[in-house]
Structures are given as C-alpha cells and as structure tokens.
Design an enzyme around this catalytic site. Structure first.
Site, PDB file in Angstrom:
ATOM      1  N   ASP A  92       0.885   5.880   3.084  1.00 37.33           N
ATOM      2  CA  ASP A  92       0.317   6.114   1.747  1.00 37.33           C
ATOM      3  C   ASP A  92      -1.182   6.336   1.881  1.00 37.33           C
ATOM      4  O   ASP A  92      -1.818   5.817   2.796  1.00 37.33           O
ATOM      5  CB  ASP A  92       0.581   4.920   0.818  1.00 37.33           C
ATOM      6  CG  ASP A  92       0.299   5.255  -0.634  1.00 37.33           C
ATOM      7  OD1 ASP A  92       1.260   5.556  -1.373  1.00 37.33           O
ATOM      8  OD2 ASP A  92      -0.892   5.234  -1.050  1.00 37.33           O
ATOM      9  N   CYS A 152       3.364  15.581 -12.777  1.00 41.43           N
ATOM     10  CA  CYS A 152       2.281  14.670 -13.095  1.00 41.43           C
ATOM     11  C   CYS A 152       2.733  13.579 -14.056  1.00 41.43           C
ATOM     12  O   CYS A 152       3.729  13.729 -14.742  1.00 41.43           O
ATOM     13  CB  CYS A 152       1.111  15.451 -13.686  1.00 41.43           C
ATOM     14  SG  CYS A 152      -0.435  15.031 -12.896  1.00 41.43           S
TER      15      CYS A 152
END
Ligand code: ZN
Length: 339
Positions: free
Chosen positions: A55, A181
């Site tokens: 990440d 998004c």
C-alpha cells in the site's frame, strides 16, 4: 493450538489436505484499505503460509469507519497502512510469514512481486493499477480476483489465465463503470460482501478446487436489494491484447506509467519522482524547519504543513500533496518546498 483450524478442516471441501495446501501458499494483496484489510484478516486467520501486502498510503481518521485492522493510534501517528496491518495481523496469527511493502504498485514492481505468488487479490482503488494487474496476471500465469465497491454497491470477478476471460475482455461488454472514485461514500457491509466473495474464491483456488469457482461476474447493491451474477465465459476474446492469441500487454508499457496521480476522493495529488531515490527524512526535517511551517516525522514518513497545503513525504521519494486536486498546483507546491 493444535485445533486452531479444526472448524475449517471439518468443512469437507477443505479438509486436512486443503488446510495443508493453504499453509503452503503465498498470496499478494495490492492495496490495504477496506478491501485489503478484510481479505488479509480472513486469509491470516485461515492459516495462509505467506502474505505480501502492498500500500502507498498511511492511516487516516476517515479510514476507521470501515478499515478493520486500524486503530485511533494508527491514525493519530499517521502510520503507513501496511506497517499497522502487519502488526495487527501478526498478533492474530504469528505463524504466517508477513511481508509489508510501502510503495505504489508500479509495473516493474508488480511483475517482480507476482513471480513467487499463487494468487493476487485486487484491493486497489483505481483502474490503472487493475489493468496493470490484469496484464501481469496473464504474463506471469497467476490468477487474480477483481473486487471493487462504492456506496452500497460492490462487484467481484475471478480471473484464471488461459481459462476465463480477463478483465480487458469484459470492459466493452459488461458495465464496470462508476467505480473510479469515492465521492459517493461507502458503507462497511458493502466492503464485507466483496471481501466475502473474494476470499471465498481465494480459498477455492488455494485448495485447488477450481471446479467450484464461480465463473460469473457478481455484483450487488445492499441498499437497493439488488443482486446479479452474469455468465461471462463466452466473452473471452481471441483478439484480446491481454489474453488473446497475439498479446501486446498494453498496460505493461513503462512509458504509460503516470508520474502524478489524483488520489481517489482525497483532495490529494501524488507525485512520484522520475528516477528512484531514497530520502533521508531526518535531514529533510531540518531543511524544512528552516523554511518555516511545521514538521512531524515518524520512522516511515514526514508530514510538512506550509500555508494551506500539507505534504507527506515517503522514504521512496513519493510525495502526497493534500489540499488540492489540481496537478499543476501540486507540482508548484512540490517544487517550492522540495526544490
Ligand atoms: Zn482478455
């Protein structure tokens, strides 16, 4: 200790043999947000042999509503997600070999990491990385499980190289849109439902029960009570550039990699240096304090607030510029602060 996995072994499609298989497997999870946290916890509790987690971000307060591995302390100290996750996951099962990588999933990195794993789980928040993952999966010959969610909606699909259609095959035919998004927000049960679909399929792959795989693109909306599973096996395209007869792997072109990216729903722009660098955060702290503004540092990153902008600088040279979605503005701030 000896009966740790007894309930999973009693489940006949897994059994003792399946448990042994799981303990020898290595899974790569890209992204440690909500989906990544859920999948990682499920696999670690199930006794996976090795888990690699990747990440690029750190824990924030807005994550705590659904990202199950993280605590208030992690958000307070801005701990990188993979560091906080590794700590928690090791507490849950110390026998799992854990590898935590703070990085953007670049093409070359993904190709590298995929070499030694049995499965890749998609827990990213952007389409660019998913398409790269799709090509990497086909090139290296390792399965991957697509998953995404937004609002109360979720979607998942399992891709087995040389068998199922790949994600590129489905792009034109199946509506995958609207998931780029998170301005629509998200509720945690939608996350958990996608995680359940992904980890259910993961267990089948890890024990080698490929006949039980779903072979369908599944999607649902928990708020609107809608469920759908689309049969997609006839959609595999012979001329697909990713999985067809003549492959160009269009998403592995290194030139295509963006150096800047607007982060999903975060009012944040990421800037990645063109050449790899390693930053000395301690030295940088001194330099920035002399420029004015406030600096906070932990062993993994440095946070610098100047006027209305906040910069978060990682050791690998990546910089997150908070307070703007405008790439040009972000670049100006970057150069003003870091030269
Ligand atoms: Zn394809």
């Amino acid at each position: 200790m000896n009966n740790r996995y007894s309930r999973q072994e009693l489940f006949s499609p897994i059994g003792r043999d399946g448990q042994l298989q799981i303990s020898r497997k290595h899974v790569l999870i890209i992204g440690m947000g909500a989906l990544g946290s859920g999948s990682a916890e499920a696999l670690v509790r199930a006794g996976i042999g090795k888990l690699t987690i990747v990440d690029r971000d750190y824990v924030e307060w807005s994550n705590l509503q659904r990202q199950q591995l993280y605590t208030e302390e992690d958000a307070d100290k801005r701990i990188p997600k993979v560091i906080a996750a590794k700590k928690r996951l090791t507490e849950l099962n110390s026998s799992v070999v854990m590898e935590a990588i703070i990085a953007d999933a670049s093409v070359s990195d993904l190709l590298d990491w995929a070499q030694n794993v049995d499965l890749i789980i998609d827990a990213t928040d952007n389409f660019e990385t998913r398409m790269t993952m799709n090509d990497v999966s086909q090139k290296v010959g390792v399965p991957w499980i697509y998953g995404a969610c937004v609002g109360s909606y979720g979607i998942s699909y399992t891709i087995i190289p040389e068998k199922t259609p790949c994600l590129a095959c489905l792009l034109e035919t199946v509506p995958l849109g609207g998931l780029t998004c998170d301005t629509a927000g998200i509720i945690s049960p939608a996350v958990n439902m996608v995680v359940a679909h992904q980890t259910g399929e993961a267990l089948k792959i890890l024990v080698g029960d490929v006949d039980s795989l779903r072979n369908k693109l599944v999607s649902f909306d928990l708020w609107k009570n809608k469920y759908s599973a689309i049969q997609v096996d006839k959609l595999k395209k012979e001329d697909c550039p990713s999985c067809g007869k003549e492959r160009s792997y269009p998403n592995l072109s290194f030139e295509k990699q963006t150096k800047t990216a607007v982060l999903c729903g975060r009012d944040t722009v990421q800037i990645r240096p063109g050449v790899p660098i390693v930053r000395n955060l301690e030295m940088l702290e001194h330099l920035l304090i002399n420029q004015g503004g406030t600096v906070q540092r932990n062993p993994y990153l440095l946070s610098y607030t100047m006027d209305s902008h906040r910069l978060v600088i990682f050791k690998d040279g990546r910089v997150l510029i908070h307070g703007t979605k405008d790439i040009a503005e972000a670049k100006a701030v970057y150069h003003r602060c870091l030269g």
